[in-house]
Design a protein around this motif. Structure first.
Motif, short mmCIF file in Angstrom:
data_model
loop_
_atom_site.label_atom_id
_atom_site.label_comp_id
_atom_site.label_asym_id
_atom_site.label_seq_id
_atom_site.Cartn_x
_atom_site.Cartn_y
_atom_site.Cartn_z
N ALA A 198 0.81 -1.22 0.00
CA ALA A 198 0.00 0.00 0.00
C ALA A 198 0.84 1.27 0.00
CB ALA A 198 -0.93 0.01 1.21
N GLY A 199 2.17 1.13 0.15
CA GLY A 199 3.05 2.28 0.09
C GLY A 199 3.42 2.88 1.42
N LEU A 200 3.11 2.21 2.53
CA LEU A 200 3.47 2.72 3.85
C LEU A 200 4.96 2.49 4.11
CD1 LEU A 200 0.50 1.54 6.10
CD2 LEU A 200 0.86 3.80 5.10
N THR A 201 5.54 3.35 4.92
CA THR A 201 6.92 3.15 5.34
C THR A 201 7.00 2.00 6.35
OG1 THR A 201 6.68 4.80 7.09
CG2 THR A 201 7.48 5.56 4.93
N VAL A 202 8.22 1.59 6.66
CA VAL A 202 8.39 0.44 7.55
C VAL A 202 7.90 0.76 8.95
CG1 VAL A 202 10.07 -1.16 8.53
CG2 VAL A 202 10.32 -0.40 6.16
N ASP A 203 8.24 1.94 9.47
CA ASP A 203 7.79 2.28 10.82
C ASP A 203 6.28 2.45 10.89
OD1 ASP A 203 8.00 4.41 9.16
OD2 ASP A 203 8.78 5.81 10.66
N ALA A 204 5.67 3.03 9.84
CA ALA A 204 4.21 3.14 9.81
C ALA A 204 3.56 1.76 9.68
CB ALA A 204 3.79 4.04 8.65
N ALA A 205 4.20 0.85 8.94
CA ALA A 205 3.67 -0.50 8.81
C ALA A 205 3.70 -1.23 10.15
CB ALA A 205 4.46 -1.28 7.77
N PHE A 206 4.80 -1.10 10.89
CA PHE A 206 4.87 -1.73 12.21
C PHE A 206 3.84 -1.14 13.17
CE2 PHE A 206 8.97 -3.51 10.95
CZ PHE A 206 8.96 -4.71 11.62
N ALA A 207 3.64 0.17 13.11
CA ALA A 207 2.62 0.79 13.97
C ALA A 207 1.23 0.29 13.62
CB ALA A 207 2.71 2.31 13.83
N ARG A 208 0.96 0.12 12.33
CA ARG A 208 -0.34 -0.39 11.90
C ARG A 208 -0.55 -1.83 12.37
NH1 ARG A 208 -5.19 1.75 10.40
NH2 ARG A 208 -6.36 0.20 9.17
N VAL A 209 0.48 -2.64 12.26
CA VAL A 209 0.39 -4.03 12.71
C VAL A 209 0.14 -4.09 14.21
CG1 VAL A 209 1.72 -6.16 13.00
CG2 VAL A 209 1.76 -4.96 10.82
N SER A 210 0.79 -3.21 14.97
CA SER A 210 0.59 -3.21 16.42
C SER A 210 -0.84 -2.84 16.78
CB SER A 210 1.58 -2.25 17.08
OG SER A 210 1.29 -0.91 16.72
N ARG A 211 -1.44 -1.93 16.02
CA ARG A 211 -2.84 -1.57 16.29
C ARG A 211 -3.80 -2.68 15.91
NH1 ARG A 211 -1.24 3.42 14.01
NH2 ARG A 211 -2.37 2.91 12.10
#
Length: 330
Positions: A198-211
């Protein structure tokens, strides 16, 4: 002495035992309903603590309130006293301290100063448990009928147990936490693939996974949230991935970290690599489930013989035994 009015089995009133068991079952049902209705979000408190820690690191402070600062200072002073005591006794080694700190991180305990407490527990618990057991064995008549070898073995066993107790506790906590993280790792990789595509950065992807996975897998959600925070403020992104591999005692996580580091270094596609890893982890999880299912008949043989069959015989033959007993008494 009054005789029971209802049927009896070995001199025990069956109706009284049934009433007692029904009361226990009712209490268990009420407790289960209360437990189900009072479930709290396991990630809310952890994510809030991590976000507070990130804000503190960005602001360059160690505590947000005077009360918390005093609490932290008090804990630090206690650990410093223990450290000075162990250093004076020449039993504190740097390598041993680092190993204890890594084990605390893998068990989900974030305070590194507690590593001194682990080493202190190895020193104090054998003295306490061994002293209590030695007093009970040799100072009282509690084990007078035992042979000298048995009394020596129980005292020696208490000494060994006291020395190994901190390590056993940490090992059990690490295994339990690693097992919980392993169960949610394929789902986390699937979400990372979706976020990467989807084009998210790695840190944003990890934050999304945590949520998304925080409620189902709180331990994995906590680690992903902490990794996202570290990716946000650490200068070296590789250090954040290395910290993730250090905090989780799993070979699969180390493989994911290696893939992340390689994609950051060489610019290879992240989504395709994570998709392959996710498929491998799912196949591995299915193989573990099939292995457990294949072992189940052999594992259930002993409980079936010891617990299920005797109860079944009592249920089938109990009424007949009660009737025969009442007929013989009359």
């Amino acid at each position: 002495m009054t005789t029971p009015n209802g049927p009896t089995l070995l001199g025990v009133d069956v109706l009284w035992v049934a009433t007692l068991l029904a009361a226990v079952c009712a209490a268990a049902v009420v407790f289960a309903i209360y437990t189900a209705l009072s479930v709290r979000d396991p990630m809310a408190k952890r994510v809030k603590a991590l976000n507070d820690r990130r804000e503190q690191l960005k602001a360059g402070i160690t505590a947000s309130t005077s009360k918390r600062r005093a609490k932290l200072v008090q804990k630090s002073e206690a650990s410093d006293r223990i450290r000075s005591l162990l250093s004076g006794m020449k039993v504190l080694q740097d390598e041993q301290l680092k190993v204890a700190q890594v084990k605390l991180l893998q068990a989900g305990i974030r305070r590194k100063e507690w590593a001194v407490g682990v080493i202190f527990g190895r020193l104090v618990l054998p003295i306490v448990l061994g002293g209590i057991m030695g007093f009970l064995v040799y100072g009282t008549n509690s084990f007078a009928e035992w042979s000298p070898i048995k009394r020596y073995l129980i005292v020696a066993g208490s000494l060994i147990l006291g020395y190994k107790a901190p390590d056993i506790y940490l090992k059990n906590a690490i295994q339990k936490r690693s097992h919980a993280i392993r169960k949610g790792l394929p789902d986390a990789l699937d979400l990372l693939v979706i976020c990467a595509e989807a084009g998210l950065t790695v840190d944003a992807a990890f934050a999304r996974v945590s949520r998304e996975l925080g409620k189902a897998y709180p331990e994995l959600g906590e680690e992903c949230s902490l990794t996202a925070i570290e990716l946000g403020f650490l200068t070296d992104r590789r250090q954040a991935f290395d910290n993730l591999a250090k905090r989780i005692d799993l070979e699969a996580v180390r493989g994911v970290v290696t893939t992340m580091i390689q994609t950051e270094k060489y610019g290879t596609p992240l989504a395709s690599a994570l998709r392959v890893l996710s498929a491998e982890f799912r196949n591995e999880r299915m193989m573990r489930a099939e292995e457990k299912a294949a072992r189940l008949p052999a594992i259930m043989t002993v409980p079936l013989i010891l617990f299920i069959l005797p109860v079944l015989f009592i249920v089938i033959l109990g009424p007949a035994a009660c009737s025969i007993s009442d007929a013989l008494i009359k």
